[in-house]
Enzyme design. Structure first.
Site, PDB file in Angstrom:
ATOM      1  CE1 TYR A 139      -4.063   1.361  -0.601  1.00  0.00           C
ATOM      2  CE2 TYR A 139      -3.508   2.825   1.215  1.00  0.00           C
ATOM      3  CZ  TYR A 139      -4.302   2.509   0.129  1.00  0.00           C
ATOM      4  OH  TYR A 139      -5.335   3.338  -0.235  1.00  0.00           O
ATOM      5  NE  ARG A 192      -9.286  12.966  -3.260  1.00  0.00           N
ATOM      6  CZ  ARG A 192      -8.523  12.457  -2.288  1.00  0.00           C
ATOM      7  NH1 ARG A 192      -7.300  12.906  -2.094  1.00  0.00           N
ATOM      8  NH2 ARG A 192      -8.982  11.491  -1.519  1.00  0.00           N
ATOM      9  CE  LYS A 210      -7.118   2.364   1.629  1.00  0.00           C
ATOM     10  NZ  LYS A 210      -8.012   3.487   1.800  1.00  0.00           N
ATOM     11  CD  GLU A 282     -10.280   3.987  -0.340  1.00  0.00           C
ATOM     12  OE1 GLU A 282      -9.409   4.853  -0.579  1.00  0.00           O
ATOM     13  OE2 GLU A 282     -10.564   3.636   0.818  1.00  0.00           O
ATOM     14  CG  ASP A 283      -7.960   7.567  -3.607  1.00  0.00           C
ATOM     15  OD1 ASP A 283      -8.092   8.129  -2.512  1.00  0.00           O
ATOM     16  OD2 ASP A 283      -7.015   6.809  -3.857  1.00  0.00           O
ATOM     17  CG  ASP A 305     -10.520   4.587   4.087  1.00  0.00           C
ATOM     18  OD1 ASP A 305     -10.791   4.509   5.302  1.00  0.00           O
ATOM     19  OD2 ASP A 305      -9.377   4.436   3.635  1.00  0.00           O
ATOM     20  CG  ASP A 306     -10.486   8.991   0.183  1.00  0.00           C
ATOM     21  OD1 ASP A 306      -9.329   8.624   0.409  1.00  0.00           O
ATOM     22  OD2 ASP A 306     -11.140   8.584  -0.794  1.00  0.00           O
ATOM     23  CG  ASN A 447      -0.614   8.923   2.547  1.00  0.00           C
ATOM     24  OD1 ASN A 447       0.445   8.825   3.128  1.00  0.00           O
ATOM     25  ND2 ASN A 447      -1.759   8.577   3.094  1.00  0.00           N
TER      26      ASN A 447
END
Length: 591
Positions: A139, A192, A210, A282-283, A305-306, A447
């Site tokens: 990850y 993103r 993930k 995610e993202d 999650d973000d 990150n």
């Protein structure tokens, strides 16, 4: 988040169960072969009983040289393997020695992905037993580079790619996936990816990574996870010109076309897998992430999650840090550098926790939380131009453009970076925080490592060893004035695997903010006095499975309390039940 999203949901809550929004069908949540003990015999089914060459090519059942003489007799393996028999422990030792010989992190990543495609249980045994060493490989930060180069290193699909070409038949595409008992879906549209921007279809590395962590850290069985990339195009010109790019070569869909496509996907997921499949976003781009959470939070089991995962892990670190810097959350003043989905999500959860503990309205608890975006401090005079998700954080204050000037004006005790812009916590910024506070709390969350607002070494050096520091990416321990500082890592991996397990074992059908808060409090509760003595605000990662079990139990308990759990009767000891449901990577014996 409930309070800030209610407006977008026309006042609806996730506790308001609308029978019209439910869809029949789906699958029973069972653990199948993983319910068996390691001593029980199982049958290696594929379409038929796997044997011979096909058994060695099936990553779910392949054991390589660990097949016993009896198993080689029964499954026609003689001659297809060398005569030696090796234990799983020996195989793991050999594989770790091989991985450590690679110099480049991307080479290690590819070696681990190759292993997952050959021998699933050995892959998870390595990851579980060497989690601190291999987590940065499978990850962040390595997965960021893997996504950037995904087209070049692509060998074999590891999830479902659903593109705009599939509009009108998404349900049919979902049925192409061989597994039926899906409990967790991790989905991205690639717009993103970490702090790297629009990587289009090549964002698949994120859902794959993930879900590997869902299994290794949270114990959700591998076959219960489904990674999905929604390919709606990309605005990344470099990718569109790259001959090795694997996605649609067109500009990203937006507006009604985009949301119609997402709507078909969400309905198809529920129709195919039922109410109890967790869909983790995610993202996604900031605006889309909030819109999707608002739209589907009351009709589907979803988790971003973000927004929610990051908020939970940061809140846990802040709660733990108050034992080092003193006071309660209500006594502190927060400045966020970055006002996107992560920053506003964290801010909202902090406000909710303060509201809960101090017994004040959430509107009141927001007053000591300040956000800085690309245009400077978020203030009321900018209200007309602000995006909706920032408006709750627009306080009365004169406009301030520069971060250093914001710190001088607001005098925060806590500085949180969620900007995705590296090197923005400069020497002057850290020194000003240190001048204001005896022990400044500084979180550089962006990150991958290149996007971190500052490094651990910079923070400890510029603060003369006084700062309490944690980051989103891993940093090595640093010695300053003969004292060893061990930086904490505010990694979402602390939260989402245990959170997902808690949702699965309780049979929850919606995610409520109280469940996210329960996960955060459970994580904070795992920090020991020994950890505090070392300046840590997060527990050590090697104990992550124990941590995940406690988080799962807390999430499940809250789901039962809220009436959102469907697995009845409620287990008497939820921690033990969570541990009993966790996937074990040990080899099984075959008939």
């Amino acid at each position: 988040m409930e309070s800030s999203l209610k407006g977008a949901r026309n006042g609806a809550s996730v506790l308001d169960m609308d029978p019209k929004s439910t869809v029949g069908g789906g699958v029973e949540d069972v653990y199948g072969e993983d319910h068996a003990t390691e001593d029980q015999l199982i049958t290696p089914w594929t379409v038929s009983v796997a044997s011979g060459y096909s058994l060695l090519r099936d990553p779910h059942y392949n054991k390589g040289l660990a097949f016993t003489e009896k198993e080689r007799d029964a499954h026609y393996l003689h001659g297809l393997l060398p005569p030696a028999i090796a234990s799983q422990d020996l195989q793991a030792k050999k594989m770790m020695e091989t991985i450590r010989q690679y110099e480049l992190p991307l080479q290690k990543y590819m070696a681990m992905m190759d292993l997952e495609e050959r021998n699933e249980r050995l892959f998870y045994k390595l990851l579980i037993e060497n989690v601190e060493e291999l987590l940065p490989v499978v990850y962040t930060p390595t997965v960021g580079e893997a996504c950037q180069k995904y087209g070049s290193i692509f060998r074999r699909p590891q999830g479902l790619f659903i593109s705009l070409k599939d509009k009108g038949r998404i349900l049919e595409v979902l049925k192409n996936w061989p597994e039926r008992s899906i409990q967790v879906i991790v989905v991205t549209d690639g717009e993103r990816i970490l702090g790297l921007g629009d990587l289009g279809c090549q964002g698949m590395g994120i859902p794959v990574g993930k879900l590997a962590l869902y299994t290794a850290l949270g114990g959700v069985r591998p076959s219960a996870g489904l990674p999905i990339t929604l390919d709606v195009g990309t605005n990344n010109e470099e990718l569109l010109k790259d001959e090795f790019y694997i996605g649609l070569r067109q500009k990203r869909a937006t507006g009604q076309e985009y949301f119609d496509f997402l709507d078909e996907f969400m309905h198809a997921v529920k129709q195919n897998y039922g109410e109890k499949v967790l869909v983790q976003f995610e993202d996604f781009a900031n605006k889309n992430a909030f819109d999707l959470l608002a739209k589907y939070g009351t009709t589907h089991l979803i988790f971003n999650d973000d927004i929610q995962g990051t908020a939970a892990v940061v809140l846990a670190g802040l709660v733990a840090a108050t034992k080092l810097i003193g006071g309660t959350l209500a006594d502190h003043k927060f400045v966020f550098f970055g006002a996107g989905e992560a920053g506003t999500g964290i801010a909202e959860l902090i406000a909710m926790e303060i509201s809960s503990k101090a017994k004040v309205p959430v509107e009141e608890s927001r007053k000591n939380i300040w956000l800085v975006d690309s245009k400077g401090l978020v203030v009321r005079s900018r209200m007309e131009s602000l995006q909706d998700f920032k408006k709750n954080w627009a306080h009365e204050h004169e406009p301030v453009k520069d971060l250093l000037d914001v710190i001088k004006a607001i005098k925060p005790t806590v500085l949180i970076g969620s900007s995705g812009i590296g090197k923005t916590f400069t020497k002057e910024v850290i020194e000003e925080m240190t001048a204001i506070n005896k022990k400044p709390l500084i979180l550089a969350l962006s990150n991958p490592t290149s996007k971190s607002e500052c490094t651990a070494e910079e923070c400890y050096t510029w603060s003369k060893g006084r700062a309490i520091f944690a980051s989103g990416s891993p940093f090595k321990p640093f010695k300053y004035n003969d004292k060893l500082f061990v930086p904490g890592q505010a990694n979402n991996c602390y939260i989402f695997p245990g959170f997902g397990l808690g949702v699965v074992i309780s049979g929850a059908i919606r995610v409520h903010d109280e469940m996210v808060l329960a996960a955060s409090r459970a994580l904070a509760g795992q920090v020991t006095d020994d950890n505090y003595d070392k300046g840590l605000v997060y527990p050590p990662f090697p104990s992550i499975r124990k941590i995940s079990a406690h988080i799962a139990a807390a999430v499940a308990a809250k789901a039962y309390d809220l009436g959102l759990a469907t697995r009845l009767p409620r287990p008497a000891d939820l921690v033990k039940y969570a541990e009993s449901c966790m996937y074990s990577p040990s080899y099984r014996s075959y008939r």
